[in-house]
Write an enzyme that holds these catalytic residues in place. Sequence first.
Site, mmCIF file in Angstrom:
data_model
loop_
_atom_site.group_PDB
_atom_site.id
_atom_site.type_symbol
_atom_site.label_atom_id
_atom_site.label_comp_id
_atom_site.label_asym_id
_atom_site.label_seq_id
_atom_site.Cartn_x
_atom_site.Cartn_y
_atom_site.Cartn_z
ATOM 1 N N THR A 171 0.820 -1.214 0.000
ATOM 2 C CA THR A 171 0.000 0.000 0.000
ATOM 3 C C THR A 171 0.848 1.254 0.000
ATOM 4 O O THR A 171 1.990 1.247 0.471
ATOM 5 C CB THR A 171 -0.945 0.029 1.227
ATOM 6 O OG1 THR A 171 -1.903 1.073 1.062
ATOM 7 C CG2 THR A 171 -0.202 0.238 2.534
ATOM 8 N N ASP A 227 -7.484 -4.594 0.827
ATOM 9 C CA ASP A 227 -8.459 -3.844 0.040
ATOM 10 C C ASP A 227 -9.716 -3.735 0.886
ATOM 11 O O ASP A 227 -10.221 -4.732 1.401
ATOM 12 C CB ASP A 227 -8.750 -4.496 -1.309
ATOM 13 C CG ASP A 227 -9.296 -3.450 -2.276
ATOM 14 O OD1 ASP A 227 -8.511 -2.582 -2.699
ATOM 15 O OD2 ASP A 227 -10.504 -3.469 -2.557
ATOM 16 N N SER A 228 -10.164 -2.522 1.056
ATOM 17 C CA SER A 228 -11.218 -2.313 2.043
ATOM 18 C C SER A 228 -12.193 -1.249 1.574
ATOM 19 O O SER A 228 -11.930 -0.531 0.603
ATOM 20 C CB SER A 228 -10.600 -1.928 3.391
ATOM 21 O OG SER A 228 -9.556 -0.995 3.210
ATOM 22 N N GLY A 231 -10.495 8.502 6.088
ATOM 23 C CA GLY A 231 -11.603 8.090 5.235
ATOM 24 C C GLY A 231 -12.963 8.386 5.849
ATOM 25 O O GLY A 231 -13.244 9.513 6.282
ATOM 26 N N ARG A 289 -10.240 -4.114 9.744
ATOM 27 C CA ARG A 289 -8.807 -4.365 9.512
ATOM 28 C C ARG A 289 -8.241 -5.239 10.638
ATOM 29 O O ARG A 289 -7.499 -6.183 10.394
ATOM 30 C CB ARG A 289 -8.098 -3.004 9.443
ATOM 31 C CG ARG A 289 -6.653 -3.029 9.029
ATOM 32 C CD ARG A 289 -6.204 -1.672 8.485
ATOM 33 N NE ARG A 289 -6.881 -1.373 7.226
ATOM 34 C CZ ARG A 289 -7.833 -0.422 7.096
ATOM 35 N NH1 ARG A 289 -8.176 0.356 8.114
ATOM 36 N NH2 ARG A 289 -8.432 -0.256 5.934
HETATM 37 P P1 IMP Z 1 -8.573 0.870 -1.141
HETATM 38 O O1 IMP Z 1 -7.275 1.587 -1.065
HETATM 39 O O2 IMP Z 1 -9.059 0.595 -2.517
HETATM 40 O O3 IMP Z 1 -8.608 -0.331 -0.244
HETATM 41 O O4 IMP Z 1 -9.669 1.918 -0.622
HETATM 42 C C1 IMP Z 1 -9.983 2.008 0.686
HETATM 43 C C2 IMP Z 1 -10.986 3.134 0.857
HETATM 44 O O5 IMP Z 1 -12.041 2.659 1.687
HETATM 45 C C3 IMP Z 1 -10.343 4.291 1.617
HETATM 46 O O6 IMP Z 1 -9.856 5.270 0.738
HETATM 47 C C4 IMP Z 1 -11.486 4.788 2.457
HETATM 48 O O7 IMP Z 1 -12.298 5.631 1.698
HETATM 49 C C5 IMP Z 1 -12.274 3.516 2.758
HETATM 50 N N1 IMP Z 1 -11.793 2.861 3.993
HETATM 51 C C6 IMP Z 1 -11.159 1.662 4.094
HETATM 52 N N2 IMP Z 1 -10.858 1.382 5.375
HETATM 53 C C7 IMP Z 1 -11.295 2.441 6.086
HETATM 54 C C8 IMP Z 1 -11.225 2.738 7.466
HETATM 55 O O8 IMP Z 1 -10.675 2.006 8.297
HETATM 56 N N3 IMP Z 1 -11.777 3.900 7.825
HETATM 57 C C9 IMP Z 1 -12.372 4.745 6.948
HETATM 58 N N4 IMP Z 1 -12.432 4.536 5.651
HETATM 59 C C10 IMP Z 1 -11.885 3.376 5.210
#
Ligand code: IMP
Length: 199
Positions: free
Chosen positions: A10, A71-72, A155, A183
Amino acid sequence: MPAAPLIIATRNSHKTSEIRQIVGASFQVLDANDFPDFPQVDETGTTFLENATLKAEAISSRIDGYVLSDDSGLEVDALHGAPGVWSSSYGGEEGNHASNNARLLEEMKNVGAENRSARFVCTMVIARDGKALTNFRGTCEGRILPTAAGCGGFGYDPLFAPQGHELSFAELGADIKNQLSHRARALAQVLEWLKQQSF
Ligand code: IMP
């Protein structure tokens, strides 16, 4: 003995610092900041698992050791699971948390308190030498608040209150978030799996 390295696929330093805090001293947690030629990986998948696999496989084909991807995103029931896998660009611009939160508030403005259920989802993939070895999923149920509150986390944290709490993740702070979060739940399974491996 020095802690074994664990490379996180990441560029999101918020994810890395949460993972570092949850893992503690058992691993030396590294990410893009520690590797100058860390490749940029396009997230072209349509599921968390596809995107996590793309990231873990791409980075582990270039760097030795176990690579962990995360991925979240946020799934809101009243929005049929949106923003989901597109959480990071929901407001129009990739990684712009303010516009993502503004769009979420706008979409939810006519949704009553009883229909504001949501969950954070985190899929983690472990890969080595360019091949995904296993994957784990963690979720955290909660609800979308009517206004943003708090300045911790990142986020959507100011808009999400985990089940059993009135305060947002951003108000609850890192110690509580890192016990309850999607997470943390995925990472607990990762750590169990890593314990069985040789380094
Ligand atoms: P990725 O980088 O495609 O996994 O996108 C993750 C997106 O999901 C982040 O940019 C946030 O918008 C949201 N996200 C994921 N985890 C969290 C968290 O723990 N708190 C708040 N937003 C999160």
